[in-house]
Write a protein that holds these residues in place. Sequence first.
Motif, PDB file in Angstrom:
ATOM      1  N   GLU A 211       0.844  -1.180   0.000  1.00 12.18           N
ATOM      2  CA  GLU A 211       0.000   0.000   0.000  1.00 12.18           C
ATOM      3  C   GLU A 211       0.887   1.239   0.000  1.00 12.18           C
ATOM      4  O   GLU A 211       1.819   1.366   0.788  1.00 12.18           O
ATOM      5  N   SER A 212       0.610   2.170  -0.898  1.00  7.36           N
ATOM      6  CA  SER A 212       1.396   3.398  -0.979  1.00  7.36           C
ATOM      7  C   SER A 212       0.840   4.413   0.016  1.00  7.36           C
ATOM      8  O   SER A 212      -0.369   4.633   0.073  1.00  7.36           O
ATOM      9  N   ILE A 213       1.737   5.040   0.787  1.00  2.29           N
ATOM     10  CA  ILE A 213       1.333   5.940   1.861  1.00  2.29           C
ATOM     11  C   ILE A 213       2.057   7.273   1.698  1.00  2.29           C
ATOM     12  O   ILE A 213       3.260   7.318   1.464  1.00  2.29           O
ATOM     13  N   VAL A 214       1.279   8.355   1.842  1.00  2.73           N
ATOM     14  CA  VAL A 214       1.833   9.710   1.837  1.00  2.73           C
ATOM     15  C   VAL A 214       1.198  10.468   2.993  1.00  2.73           C
ATOM     16  O   VAL A 214      -0.033  10.481   3.119  1.00  2.73           O
ATOM     17  N   VAL A 215       2.017  11.077   3.843  1.00  3.22           N
ATOM     18  CA  VAL A 215       1.528  11.905   4.946  1.00  3.22           C
ATOM     19  C   VAL A 215       1.779  13.359   4.581  1.00  3.22           C
ATOM     20  O   VAL A 215       2.915  13.750   4.289  1.00  3.22           O
ATOM     21  N   VAL A 216       0.714  14.171   4.613  1.00  4.15           N
ATOM     22  CA  VAL A 216       0.775  15.585   4.239  1.00  4.15           C
ATOM     23  C   VAL A 216       0.363  16.408   5.449  1.00  4.15           C
ATOM     24  O   VAL A 216      -0.640  16.099   6.101  1.00  4.15           O
ATOM     25  N   ASP A 217       1.144  17.451   5.759  1.00  5.81           N
ATOM     26  CA  ASP A 217       0.812  18.281   6.920  1.00  5.81           C
ATOM     27  C   ASP A 217      -0.209  19.342   6.531  1.00  5.81           C
ATOM     28  O   ASP A 217      -0.717  19.370   5.397  1.00  5.81           O
ATOM     29  N   ALA A 218      -0.511  20.226   7.491  1.00  6.26           N
ATOM     30  CA  ALA A 218      -1.536  21.244   7.256  1.00  6.26           C
ATOM     31  C   ALA A 218      -1.130  22.233   6.177  1.00  6.26           C
ATOM     32  O   ALA A 218      -1.994  22.896   5.581  1.00  6.26           O
ATOM     33  N   ASP A 219       0.164  22.364   5.909  1.00  4.79           N
ATOM     34  CA  ASP A 219       0.654  23.277   4.868  1.00  4.79           C
ATOM     35  C   ASP A 219       0.820  22.581   3.523  1.00  4.79           C
ATOM     36  O   ASP A 219       1.497  23.118   2.632  1.00  4.79           O
ATOM     37  N   ASP A 220       0.252  21.386   3.390  1.00  4.03           N
ATOM     38  CA  ASP A 220       0.318  20.606   2.146  1.00  4.03           C
ATOM     39  C   ASP A 220       1.759  20.279   1.758  1.00  4.03           C
ATOM     40  O   ASP A 220       2.125  20.264   0.581  1.00  4.03           O
ATOM     41  N   ARG A 221       2.557  19.992   2.763  1.00  2.00           N
ATOM     42  CA  ARG A 221       3.941  19.597   2.532  1.00  2.00           C
ATOM     43  C   ARG A 221       4.106  18.129   2.950  1.00  2.00           C
ATOM     44  O   ARG A 221       3.594  17.709   3.984  1.00  2.00           O
ATOM     45  N   VAL A 222       4.802  17.362   2.122  1.00  5.04           N
ATOM     46  CA  VAL A 222       4.982  15.935   2.373  1.00  5.04           C
ATOM     47  C   VAL A 222       5.898  15.738   3.575  1.00  5.04           C
ATOM     48  O   VAL A 222       7.006  16.284   3.625  1.00  5.04           O
ATOM     49  N   ARG A 223       5.427  14.975   4.556  1.00  2.00           N
ATOM     50  CA  ARG A 223       6.222  14.665   5.742  1.00  2.00           C
ATOM     51  C   ARG A 223       6.731  13.230   5.739  1.00  2.00           C
ATOM     52  O   ARG A 223       7.773  12.945   6.308  1.00  2.00           O
ATOM     53  N   LEU A 224       5.995  12.329   5.127  1.00  2.00           N
ATOM     54  CA  LEU A 224       6.404  10.926   5.072  1.00  2.00           C
ATOM     55  C   LEU A 224       5.871  10.333   3.784  1.00  2.00           C
ATOM     56  O   LEU A 224       4.719  10.577   3.404  1.00  2.00           O
ATOM     57  N   ILE A 225       6.697   9.554   3.115  1.00  2.62           N
ATOM     58  CA  ILE A 225       6.287   8.886   1.882  1.00  2.62           C
ATOM     59  C   ILE A 225       7.106   7.610   1.756  1.00  2.62           C
ATOM     60  O   ILE A 225       8.318   7.617   2.001  1.00  2.62           O
ATOM     61  N   ASN A 226       6.448   6.509   1.417  1.00  7.95           N
ATOM     62  CA  ASN A 226       7.188   5.258   1.265  1.00  7.95           C
ATOM     63  C   ASN A 226       7.573   5.054  -0.197  1.00  7.95           C
ATOM     64  O   ASN A 226       7.205   5.834  -1.086  1.00  7.95           O
ATOM     65  N   GLU A 227       8.320   3.984  -0.436  1.00  6.70           N
ATOM     66  CA  GLU A 227       8.916   3.778  -1.753  1.00  6.70           C
ATOM     67  C   GLU A 227       7.864   3.554  -2.825  1.00  6.70           C
ATOM     68  O   GLU A 227       7.981   4.058  -3.940  1.00  6.70           O
ATOM     69  N   SER A 228       6.821   2.773  -2.514  1.00  6.62           N
ATOM     70  CA  SER A 228       5.802   2.498  -3.529  1.00  6.62           C
ATOM     71  C   SER A 228       5.050   3.771  -3.915  1.00  6.62           C
ATOM     72  O   SER A 228       4.682   3.953  -5.084  1.00  6.62           O
ATOM     73  N   ALA A 229       4.819   4.670  -2.948  1.00 10.15           N
ATOM     74  CA  ALA A 229       4.165   5.941  -3.276  1.00 10.15           C
ATOM     75  C   ALA A 229       5.090   6.818  -4.114  1.00 10.15           C
ATOM     76  O   ALA A 229       4.635   7.531  -5.016  1.00 10.15           O
ATOM     77  N   ARG A 230       6.403   6.752  -3.854  1.00 11.87           N
ATOM     78  CA  ARG A 230       7.354   7.532  -4.647  1.00 11.87           C
ATOM     79  C   ARG A 230       7.377   7.047  -6.099  1.00 11.87           C
ATOM     80  O   ARG A 230       7.560   7.847  -7.024  1.00 11.87           O
ATOM     81  N   VAL A 231       7.184   5.752  -6.296  1.00  9.83           N
ATOM     82  CA  VAL A 231       7.126   5.215  -7.661  1.00  9.83           C
ATOM     83  C   VAL A 231       5.918   5.775  -8.403  1.00  9.83           C
ATOM     84  O   VAL A 231       5.988   6.108  -9.590  1.00  9.83           O
ATOM     85  N   LEU A 232       4.780   5.906  -7.696  1.00 13.36           N
ATOM     86  CA  LEU A 232       3.569   6.416  -8.331  1.00 13.36           C
ATOM     87  C   LEU A 232       3.647   7.911  -8.610  1.00 13.36           C
ATOM     88  O   LEU A 232       3.199   8.380  -9.661  1.00 13.36           O
ATOM     89  N   LEU A 233       4.215   8.682  -7.663  1.00 12.93           N
ATOM     90  CA  LEU A 233       4.193  10.141  -7.767  1.00 12.93           C
ATOM     91  C   LEU A 233       5.435  10.713  -8.429  1.00 12.93           C
ATOM     92  O   LEU A 233       5.457  11.907  -8.732  1.00 12.93           O
ATOM     93  N   GLY A 234       6.461   9.913  -8.628  1.00  8.64           N
ATOM     94  CA  GLY A 234       7.632  10.392  -9.343  1.00  8.64           C
ATOM     95  C   GLY A 234       8.822  10.637  -8.429  1.00  8.64           C
ATOM     96  O   GLY A 234       8.698  10.686  -7.200  1.00  8.64           O
ATOM     97  N   PRO A 235      10.005  10.814  -8.996  1.00 10.57           N
ATOM     98  CA  PRO A 235      11.230  10.971  -8.191  1.00 10.57           C
ATOM     99  C   PRO A 235      11.262  12.249  -7.367  1.00 10.57           C
ATOM    100  O   PRO A 235      12.017  12.348  -6.411  1.00 10.57           O
ATOM    101  N   ASP A 236      10.472  13.262  -7.731  1.00 11.81           N
ATOM    102  CA  ASP A 236      10.457  14.507  -6.964  1.00 11.81           C
ATOM    103  C   ASP A 236       9.659  14.383  -5.676  1.00 11.81           C
ATOM    104  O   ASP A 236       9.670  15.310  -4.852  1.00 11.81           O
ATOM    105  N   ALA A 237       8.938  13.277  -5.503  1.00 10.52           N
ATOM    106  CA  ALA A 237       8.143  13.075  -4.290  1.00 10.52           C
ATOM    107  C   ALA A 237       9.070  12.640  -3.163  1.00 10.52           C
ATOM    108  O   ALA A 237       9.522  11.498  -3.124  1.00 10.52           O
ATOM    109  N   ARG A 238       9.335  13.537  -2.255  1.00  8.53           N
ATOM    110  CA  ARG A 238      10.243  13.267  -1.133  1.00  8.53           C
ATOM    111  C   ARG A 238       9.784  14.106   0.057  1.00  8.53           C
ATOM    112  O   ARG A 238       9.076  15.101  -0.117  1.00  8.53           O
ATOM    113  N   PRO A 239      10.176  13.731   1.257  1.00  7.66           N
ATOM    114  CA  PRO A 239       9.779  14.511   2.437  1.00  7.66           C
ATOM    115  C   PRO A 239      10.248  15.953   2.325  1.00  7.66           C
ATOM    116  O   PRO A 239      11.386  16.232   1.959  1.00  7.66           O
TER     117      PRO A 239
END
Length: 542
Positions: A211-239
């Motif tokens: 399961e791909s997981i992305v945690v977004v804070d109140a400012d819409d900034r990525v705080r946590l993302i796992n590898e499978s979610a990074r594959v879906l959203l692209g290489p720029d998807a990082r904390p």
Amino acid sequence: MVEVPRPVGDTSELSWRVLGLLNVFRLLAPLTLGLVFLLGGQPRLVGEAHPDLFRGACLGYLLTGIALIAILKQRRRTTVWHAYVPATIDIALLCLIVYAGGGAESGLAIALLVPVGALSVLVDTRGALVVAAGAVLALLAQQLVAWAQGAVGPIGFAQAGYYGAMLFLAAGGGTSMARRLRETEAVVRQRDIDVANLAQLSEYIVQHLRESIVVVDADDRVRLINESARVLLGPDARPGALLGEISPRLLYHVESWRRSGGAAVTDATLLAADGGREFQAHFAALGRDRPGPVIAFLTDTSELAERVQQSKLAALGRLSASIAHEIRNPVGAMSHAAQLLAENAELGPEERRLTEIITQNGERVSSIITNVLQLSRRESTRPERVPIVDWVGQFRNEFCETLQLPATQLRTALPNPDFDVRVDPTHLRQIVWNLCENAVRHSADMPGNPPVELLVARLQASGRPFLEVADRGPGIPDDSTERIFEPFFTGRRGGTGLGLFIARELAQCNGALLLYEPRAGGGSIFRVVFADPHRWEGRADG
């Protein structure tokens, strides 16, 4: 031999802290006493009995302390020598300072508690008591010498005994306290190790979840993302990255979910960064703050779609056999009878209209049967390297000649230079023919009969080639976009509802993806994203 803990090579932070404090004492004690001796008036507060000896003892203790600090810092493990010898030196020099300061009556003997108490932390109880006994004997010895010289009175022996009792209490109590502190420190250290292990385990589990997981804070900034979610959203998807820069479409759904108070169910399909997969997003709030952090679960629908496709094909295979035997022959007989009836010259206009209705609907049913049989009985895919630019040019000429369309009705935008795609040419022709035929049909109802456009290019994110069929027709209603690829769903009267379904099935068989999106300014875009060229080129080379 008494075993001494090894604070330098040991894991005990308590021993290190005690040694550090003892080193500070070795520097501050002689400096403080020396300053009080030099700056004090007459009579002096300390060192009045033997001024020269007191000054020399303070200076010697300061230099000895500096030397002991330098020696101990070079050692990685302490031994009996490194524990007892510095303590013996401390006791000897402090007793000399006490003697020069006027004996036990001066109150300086209290300083002996520091090295004795420190040693009680570093050694066992027996060793600490031995050192305390030595300190008491040294204190009594200096007191005896001072009394023999007439510098102090007999009352000083009572004070020396009082300080001696305090030294024994410090040795015994310090050892017991140190043991408890070490046990507590060991428990805390083990808890820290357990917490660190749990954190590593949690991180490993999160990163390797299907399961791909992305945690977004109140400012819409990525705080946590796992590898499978990074594959879906692209290489720029990082904390630390902004979600809007990674996937504006996903940010739109997050904001919609927040505005609805978490009541909206988000099942809309989103396109992965590589353009070759689709996923769905589901959200859950983290905490009670509004707006607050949100965890997004991204489900890759590729495997699910493949299983559903296999199930559909199996069902269609069983259904097609029944259709072929139970429906096709009766429908053919009815159509043939309607044609014979239409040849009767005595029929009136109303009767002829009825025969036309029978013939048209018979042909429609026959077309449905043909499409279903074609889908369920199609041959296995035979992919080839197809020069897409040459193929599009030939297809355009064939399509316009077959439907008697002017060449301007089907425009092309082709890349330069040409590149190849890997696909079954027969399947590709069927897919694009179906899409172009639908586009021409819907564009014909618009004013000016706008042309249909064929575009060939590559996706910027992944480099995968694609072919677009774009029209300026009325478009597809928003409530129907999720159903256009379902079998037997049609928005046109008289349609079979199988064209787009078959086109998508054929695309998936070739490792491609057929997508729809509304066209800016009105109309529709159907995009065929071909298989990743890097993968099939690698397989071909191997």
